[in-house]
Enzyme design. Structure first.
Site, PDB file in Angstrom:
ATOM      1  N   GLY A   1      62.596  23.741  35.862  1.00 30.79           N
ATOM      2  CA  GLY A   1      63.741  23.063  35.256  1.00 30.79           C
ATOM      3  C   GLY A   1      64.341  22.054  36.214  1.00 30.79           C
ATOM      4  CB  SER A   2      67.563  20.356  36.056  1.00 28.38           C
ATOM      5  OG  SER A   2      68.414  21.482  35.959  1.00 28.38           O
TER       6      SER A   2
ATOM      7  CB  CYS B   1      58.114  17.824  35.292  1.00 26.17           C
ATOM      8  SG  CYS B   1      56.506  18.579  35.117  1.00 26.17           S
TER       9      CYS B   1
ATOM     10  CB  VAL C   1      69.419  24.971  36.459  1.00 24.45           C
ATOM     11  CG1 VAL C   1      69.287  26.448  36.158  1.00 24.45           C
ATOM     12  CG2 VAL C   1      70.376  24.315  35.463  1.00 24.45           C
ATOM     13  N   GLY C   2      68.072  24.721  39.494  1.00 28.69           N
ATOM     14  CA  GLY C   2      67.224  25.288  40.551  1.00 28.69           C
ATOM     15  C   GLY C   2      68.064  25.820  41.708  1.00 28.69           C
TER      16      GLY C   2
ATOM     17  CD  GLU D   1      56.066  24.480  39.938  1.00 25.50           C
ATOM     18  OE1 GLU D   1      56.035  23.236  39.946  1.00 25.50           O
ATOM     19  OE2 GLU D   1      55.256  25.176  40.571  1.00 25.50           O
TER      20      GLU D   1
HETATM   21  P1  NAD Z   1      67.304  23.146  32.892  1.00 27.72           P
HETATM   22  O1  NAD Z   1      67.419  23.274  34.349  1.00 27.72           O
HETATM   23  O2  NAD Z   1      68.465  22.630  32.131  1.00 27.72           O
HETATM   24  O3  NAD Z   1      66.915  24.535  32.216  1.00 27.72           O
HETATM   25  C1  NAD Z   1      65.793  25.294  32.607  1.00 27.72           C
HETATM   26  C2  NAD Z   1      66.024  26.758  32.304  1.00 27.72           C
HETATM   27  O4  NAD Z   1      67.137  27.215  33.058  1.00 27.72           O
HETATM   28  C3  NAD Z   1      66.332  27.086  30.846  1.00 27.72           C
HETATM   29  O5  NAD Z   1      65.611  28.260  30.491  1.00 27.72           O
HETATM   30  C4  NAD Z   1      67.824  27.365  30.850  1.00 27.72           C
HETATM   31  O6  NAD Z   1      68.214  28.301  29.876  1.00 27.72           O
HETATM   32  C5  NAD Z   1      68.028  27.955  32.233  1.00 27.72           C
HETATM   33  N1  NAD Z   1      69.392  27.780  32.737  1.00 27.72           N
HETATM   34  C6  NAD Z   1      70.306  26.857  32.364  1.00 27.72           C
HETATM   35  N2  NAD Z   1      71.440  27.022  33.062  1.00 27.72           N
HETATM   36  C7  NAD Z   1      71.250  28.073  33.873  1.00 27.72           C
HETATM   37  C8  NAD Z   1      72.055  28.738  34.843  1.00 27.72           C
HETATM   38  N3  NAD Z   1      73.303  28.342  35.089  1.00 27.72           N
HETATM   39  N4  NAD Z   1      71.538  29.765  35.511  1.00 27.72           N
HETATM   40  C9  NAD Z   1      70.272  30.170  35.283  1.00 27.72           C
HETATM   41  N5  NAD Z   1      69.455  29.588  34.377  1.00 27.72           N
HETATM   42  C10 NAD Z   1      69.943  28.557  33.675  1.00 27.72           C
HETATM   43  O7  NAD Z   1      66.023  22.213  32.699  1.00 27.72           O
HETATM   44  P2  NAD Z   1      65.451  21.615  31.356  1.00 27.72           P
HETATM   45  O8  NAD Z   1      66.438  20.598  30.851  1.00 27.72           O
HETATM   46  O9  NAD Z   1      64.993  22.710  30.443  1.00 27.72           O
HETATM   47  O10 NAD Z   1      64.144  20.867  31.867  1.00 27.72           O
HETATM   48  C11 NAD Z   1      64.177  19.561  32.343  1.00 27.72           C
HETATM   49  C12 NAD Z   1      64.022  19.505  33.843  1.00 27.72           C
HETATM   50  O11 NAD Z   1      62.954  20.338  34.241  1.00 27.72           O
HETATM   51  C13 NAD Z   1      63.678  18.130  34.345  1.00 27.72           C
HETATM   52  O12 NAD Z   1      64.366  17.891  35.542  1.00 27.72           O
HETATM   53  C14 NAD Z   1      62.191  18.231  34.633  1.00 27.72           C
HETATM   54  O13 NAD Z   1      61.708  17.328  35.581  1.00 27.72           O
HETATM   55  C15 NAD Z   1      62.073  19.628  35.096  1.00 27.72           C
HETATM   56  N6  NAD Z   1      60.730  20.118  34.894  1.00 27.72           N
HETATM   57  C16 NAD Z   1      59.968  20.430  35.976  1.00 27.72           C
HETATM   58  C17 NAD Z   1      58.669  20.875  35.784  1.00 27.72           C
HETATM   59  C18 NAD Z   1      57.777  21.254  36.916  1.00 27.72           C
HETATM   60  O14 NAD Z   1      56.812  21.951  36.665  1.00 27.72           O
HETATM   61  N7  NAD Z   1      58.033  20.847  38.140  1.00 27.72           N
HETATM   62  C19 NAD Z   1      58.160  20.991  34.501  1.00 27.72           C
HETATM   63  C20 NAD Z   1      58.981  20.674  33.430  1.00 27.72           C
HETATM   64  C21 NAD Z   1      60.270  20.242  33.629  1.00 27.72           C
END
Ligand code: NAD
Length: 479
Positions: free
Chosen positions: A200-201, A256, A204-205, A222
Site C-alpha cells: 500500500g501507500s 505501483c 500507511v506503511g 511493498e
Molecule cells: P493504502 O495504504 O491506502 O491501503 C492499503 C491497505 O492498508 C488497505 O488494506 C487498507 O485497508 C489498509 N489500511 C488503511 N489505513 C490503515 C491504517 N491506518 N492502519 C493499518 N492499515 C490500514 O494503499 P492503497 O490506496 O490501497 O494502494 C495504493 C498504494 O499502494 C500506492 O501508493 C501504490 O504505489 C502502493 N502499491 C504498492 C505495491 C507494491 O507491491 N510495492 C503494489 C500495489 C500498490
C-alpha cells in the site's frame, strides 16, 4: 474458522482473539510444516483460482473498473503462475543447504534450514486486489505458515468473494480472512504476528511498521513511489511509445510499478510525444472513453486528486475528463518543472509528464532527488548508457526497454528499496522472506577438539593456540 463468540473472555472485547488463537494453535500443532500439507494448500489455491477465474476477474472489474481481459491476466493468471512456480520447486526451495565450516570447527557439519515463521498477516491494497493479496498468500503457505488475510475495503466485491472462497478451498484452521478497513487493520495489528506483509501507500506503511515494532515483528513493506523512465535517441521510438502506453495506462496508471514520468533527451522529445499520441490512438481509439480496453479511476477521491495535480497544466495529449464516471483520458503533460505537484508525489493515475533532460547525468540527478524508486525503466540501446544506470542508480528493480512486466516473473524478487519499501517476494524469494533461515550446526563429542580452548589457559595451550592463529592469520596467497 470458528467465528468470534463468547467462549473466550477476550473475544467479547476482541473480535479476532478466537481466530488468531486458532491460527496459532494450528501452527504450533506442526500440521502446516509438512510438505504434503503445503502442496495440498497450493493445489487447492490453484483450483480456487481456475474454478473462479471468471468471478474473480468480474469482481476486480466491478471494483476498479478494470477491463476484463486485463483483470484475468493481472489478477488471476499471475497468481496461478506464482502457485505453479512454487509447486514445481517446493522441495528444492524449502530444502536445507549445506554450509562449509572452517578448519577450526572440524570435525563438524552445518546447514541452513528453512523454518516457517508462524502466523502471518497479509494486508492488501485495492489496485490489484486479488493478485497482491493471494500471491503473498501462496508464498506464505509454501513456506509452511498460517495466514490471516485482510483485503482492501476499497475493492469490496473482491474482498467478499475472497472471504467466501478461501474457507471453502483452504484449510480453515490455517487461513482466515478478516474484511474491513483501517479500523479492522488497526485492531489486528495490536496482536502479535510473526511477520506482516503490507502492500500500500508509504503513509500507511509507516503506521503498519510502527504497530509491528511494538511486537518486534518483521515486516515486508511493498510501497509505491515515482518509477522513472529514461529514453534516448538510440531507440526505436515507435516501439518505446507503444510499450510506455501499455505499461502506463494499464489499470489507468493505478499500478505501483507504472512508469510515473519520462525523461527524454532533447533531440527526440517532440518525436516521442508524437509517437505517444499515435500509440494512445492505436490502443484506445479516437475516444478512449468508449474503449473497452480503458479503465476508470477507482473513486472520487483519487479522481479529484488527479485533477488537482493537473491544475494549471496544458496537456499536449488528453486531459478530457468526466467526473460522473471517473473517466480521465490518457494524458501527457510536457514542460513541468521538478517543483510542480506532478513531480512531488506518486501520480497513480493516467497522467504522464514528459521532461527534457540533457542526458544520463541529469536524469540520475532528477531520480536521486526523490526516494529510491520501486522500478527504473531505461530505453536505450547504448551499452555505456545502460551500464551507467546499472552502476549509478538504486531502485527496487531496473528494466531495459520494458516497463512493468518484471513484476510478474516468479524468478525475479519483487520489492522496493528505501522509500519504495523493503523485503522481497515471489517464487524462491517468498520462501526466503516468509521463513527463518536457521543455521543448524552439529559437532561430535569425540574427539573433543575444543579441549584447547577450555580454561585454564596453560602455557602449553597458549603456545599451541598462538602457533595456530599465527598460521591462520598469515599472509594470503592473493593478498
Ligand atoms: P493504502 O495504504 O491506502 O491501503 C492499503 C491497505 O492498508 C488497505 O488494506 C487498507 O485497508 C489498509 N489500511 C488503511 N489505513 C490503515 C491504517 N491506518 N492502519 C493499518 N492499515 C490500514 O494503499 P492503497 O490506496 O490501497 O494502494 C495504493 C498504494 O499502494 C500506492 O501508493 C501504490 O504505489 C502502493 N502499491 C504498492 C505495491 C507494491 O507491491 N510495492 C503494489 C500495489 C500498490
Amino acid at each position: 474458522m470458528p467465528l468470534p463468540d463468547d467462549r473466550s473472555g477476550d473475544a467479547v472485547h476482541d473480535p479476532y482473539a478466537v481466530t488468531l488463537d486458532t491460527l496459532r494453535t494450528t501452527f504450533r500443532s506442526g500440521r502446516t510444516h509438512g510438505l504434503d500439507w503445503r502442496r495440498e494448500q497450493l493445489q487447492a489455491l490453484r483450483r480456487m483460482m481456475s474454478e473462479h477465474r471468471e468471478a474473480l476477474s468480474a469482481a476486480a472489474s466491478q471494483d476498479i473498473g478494470k477491463p476484463r481481459p486485463e483483470a484475468e491476466l493481472a489478477e488471476v493468471f499471475t497468481v496461478v503462475q506464482e502457485v505453479d512456480a512454487l509447486l514445481d520447486n517446493l522441495e528444492r526451495w524449502t530444502g536445507s543447504r549445506k554450509v562449509r565450516l572452517p578448519l577450526t570447527f572440524q570435525p563438524a557439519t552445518a546447514r541452513l534450514q528453512h523454518r516457517p515463521k508462524g502466523v502471518l498477516l497479509v494486508i492488501g491494497p485495492w489496485n490489484y486486489p486479488v493478485q497482491l493479496l493471494l500471491s503473498p498468500l501462496a508464498g506464505a503457505l509454501a513456506a509452511g505458515n498460517t495466514v490471516l488475510l485482510k483485503p482492501s475495503e476499497v475493492a469490496p466485491a473482491v474482498s467478499s468473494l475472497v472471504a467466501d472462497l478461501v474457507p471453502r478451498y483452504l484449510d480453515p484452521e490455517a487461513v482466515a480472512v478478516v474484511e474491513g478497513g483501517a479500523a479492522e487493520a488497526t485492531a489486528l495489528l495490536a496482536h502479535r504476528f510473526d511477520h506482516v506483509v503490507f502492500t500500500g501507500s508509504q503513509r500507511v506503511g509507516r503506521i503498519v511498521m510502527r504497530a509491528a515494532a511494538e511486537h518486534l515483528t518483521p515486516v515486508t513493506l511493498e510501497l509505491g513511489g515515482k518509477s522513472p523512465v529514461f529514453v534516448d535517441a538510440s531507440v526505436h521510438l515507435r516501439t518505446v511509445a507503444q510499450r510506455l502506453v501499455w505499461g502506463k495506462f494499464l489499470n489507468v496508471g493505478q499500478t505501483c510499478v507504472a512508469p510515473d514520468y519520462v525523461m527524454v533527451t532533447p533531440e527526440v522529445h517532440d518525436a516521442l510525444v508524437d509517437e505517444l499520441r499515435r500509440a494512445i490512438r492505436a490502443a484506445f481509439g479516437r475516444d478512449p472513453r468508449r474503449s473497452s480496453d480503458y479503465g476508470r479511476v477507482v473513486n472520487d477521491l483519487h479522481f479529484d486528486r488527479l485533477l488537482g495535480l493537473l491544475e494549471g497544466t496544458d496537456p499536449v495529449i488528453g486531459g478530457e475528463h468526466e467526473r460522473s464516471e471517473r473517466y480521465l483520458a490518457p494524458t501527457v503533460v510536457t514542460g513541468v518543472g521538478l517543483d510542480h505537484a506532478l513531480m512531488q508525489e506518486e501520480i497513480f493515475g493516467p497522467v504522464l509528464p514528459v521532461l527534457r533532460v540533457a542526458g544520463v547525468t541529469e536524469a540520475l540527478e532528477v531520480v536521486e532527488a526523490n526516494p529510491h524508486p520501486l522500478s527504473f525503466y531505461v530505453f536505450s540501446e547504448d551499452a555505456q548508457v545502460r551500464s551507467r544506470f546499472e552502476e549509478e542508480s538504486l531502485s527496487g528493480a531496473l528494466a531495459f526497454n520494458l516497463p512493468v512486466a518484471h513484476q510478474s516473473a516468479p524468478g525475479l524478487p519483487f520489492g522496493g528499496v528505501g522509500g519504495s519499501g523493503f523485503g522481497r517476494y515471489h517464487g524462491e524469494h517468498s520462501i526466503q522472506e516468509f521463513s527463518h533461515e536457521r543455521p543448524v550446526l552439529s559437532k561430535p563429542l569425540r574427539p573433543d577438539t575444543l579441549a584447547m580452548l577450555y580454561p585454564p589457559s596453560t602455557r602449553w595451550k597458549r603456545l599451541v593456540n598462538d602457533r595456530v592463529l599465527t598460521r591462520l592469520m598469515g599472509v594470503r596467497k592473493d593478498a
